[in-house]
Design an enzyme around this catalytic site. Sequence first.
Site, mmCIF file in Angstrom:
data_model
loop_
_atom_site.group_PDB
_atom_site.id
_atom_site.type_symbol
_atom_site.label_atom_id
_atom_site.label_comp_id
_atom_site.label_asym_id
_atom_site.label_seq_id
_atom_site.Cartn_x
_atom_site.Cartn_y
_atom_site.Cartn_z
ATOM 1 N N GLY A 143 -4.513 10.146 -1.269
ATOM 2 C CA GLY A 143 -4.640 9.867 0.158
ATOM 3 C C GLY A 143 -5.446 8.614 0.434
ATOM 4 N N LEU A 183 -4.427 6.155 2.319
ATOM 5 C CA LEU A 183 -3.395 5.216 1.891
ATOM 6 C C LEU A 183 -3.675 3.793 2.369
ATOM 7 C CD1 LEU A 183 -0.242 7.436 2.596
ATOM 8 C CD2 LEU A 183 -1.658 7.322 0.531
ATOM 9 N N HIS A 184 -3.516 2.834 1.442
ATOM 10 C CA HIS A 184 -3.626 1.421 1.790
ATOM 11 C C HIS A 184 -2.304 0.748 1.443
ATOM 12 C CE1 HIS A 184 -4.212 0.929 -2.488
ATOM 13 N NE2 HIS A 184 -5.330 1.640 -2.455
ATOM 14 N N HIS A 235 -0.580 1.658 -1.863
ATOM 15 C CA HIS A 235 0.188 2.907 -1.861
ATOM 16 C C HIS A 235 1.497 2.720 -1.096
ATOM 17 C CE1 HIS A 235 -4.050 4.710 -1.933
ATOM 18 N NE2 HIS A 235 -3.508 5.203 -3.040
ATOM 19 N N GLN A 248 -0.256 -0.615 -11.208
ATOM 20 C CA GLN A 248 -0.799 -1.218 -12.442
ATOM 21 C C GLN A 248 -2.331 -1.263 -12.454
ATOM 22 O OE1 GLN A 248 0.633 -5.250 -13.583
ATOM 23 N NE2 GLN A 248 -1.476 -5.543 -14.257
ATOM 24 N N LYS A 249 -2.945 -1.132 -11.270
ATOM 25 C CA LYS A 249 -4.411 -1.191 -11.243
ATOM 26 C C LYS A 249 -5.004 -0.149 -12.188
ATOM 27 C CE LYS A 249 -7.069 -0.002 -7.690
ATOM 28 N NZ LYS A 249 -8.148 0.819 -8.313
ATOM 29 N N SER A 281 -8.069 -0.852 -3.056
ATOM 30 C CA SER A 281 -8.497 0.440 -3.578
ATOM 31 C C SER A 281 -9.097 1.231 -2.425
ATOM 32 C CB SER A 281 -9.569 0.225 -4.653
ATOM 33 O OG SER A 281 -10.293 1.415 -4.864
#
Length: 279
Positions: free
Chosen positions: A30, A32-33, A36, A151-152, A188
């Site tokens: 959750g 969300l940025h 996402h 990929q983070k 993030s």
Amino acid sequence: MKLVTTKSELDKVINTEHSELSVGLVPTMGNLHLGHLSLVKTSLSKTQRTIVTIFVNPKQFGENEDFGKYPRTLEQDLKKLNALPQSENILVFAPQSEREIYPEGFSTTIEVSGLDHALCGLHRPGHFKGVTTVVYQLFKLTNAHLAFFGQKDYQQFRVIEKMVQDLSLPINLSMEPIVREKSGLALSSRNQYMSPAQKEEASLIFKTLSQLKESFLENPDKAMASRERLLFAEPRWQYLEILDAHSLKEVSEQTSKVLVAGAFTMGDTRLIDNILFRI
Ligand code: PAF
């Protein structure tokens, strides 16, 4: 967009509406940025239905980590998903009780060994088995065909990939590029713990990783030496590594893909980032 909060509601939708469709999964905790949302958009473009799971998984947090303060923003998350094109193809599974994922008496742990000797595996003991246990459950509960990860969390992706391979799970995985702010800071949910000044300073993470990449391409030995110098000069680096992206061990003659990865603590906030490149 549809929202379900229980396993039985989820089963009902899957059995009645998803049986003939290709299903994508975007597992999230959750808050969300844009990172996402970019995973969700990719899933929507590649599959007929996308299940977004929103669950802050207690099993992947260490005792002194931020489980308690992790931002829980379901209402805003739903608004953001609803505003996406093709949102009618989104099903959100946001369990309100841990029991929907881990029924009473649940005592199984899924643990992948061999990839946790470095990076976050070293610094967050037990983290990856919390991740693989929940992701296994989410794969099973959603019956998805294709799952999308950022990929983070490169090491997380590799550990999940190994679980899928070892257990022959019937799902394909896709790793999507890191989404960054203009400053280079990787998006993030934890960025919001920082003050504007800290966020600005945190752009040094991506700058440092980029410099190490350039330096490695020019002269690997020099890059290794500067990595060491940078790590020792700045105690806020929890780790700063240049590794073989496949084995997550030292770069060798066999290395074809390199991972430059760092974890940095800015005040109370732990940030990770990485760059992957072929040589
Ligand atoms: O990457 C995350 O947000 C989490 O680790 C995941 C994959 C949703 C599992 O809780």
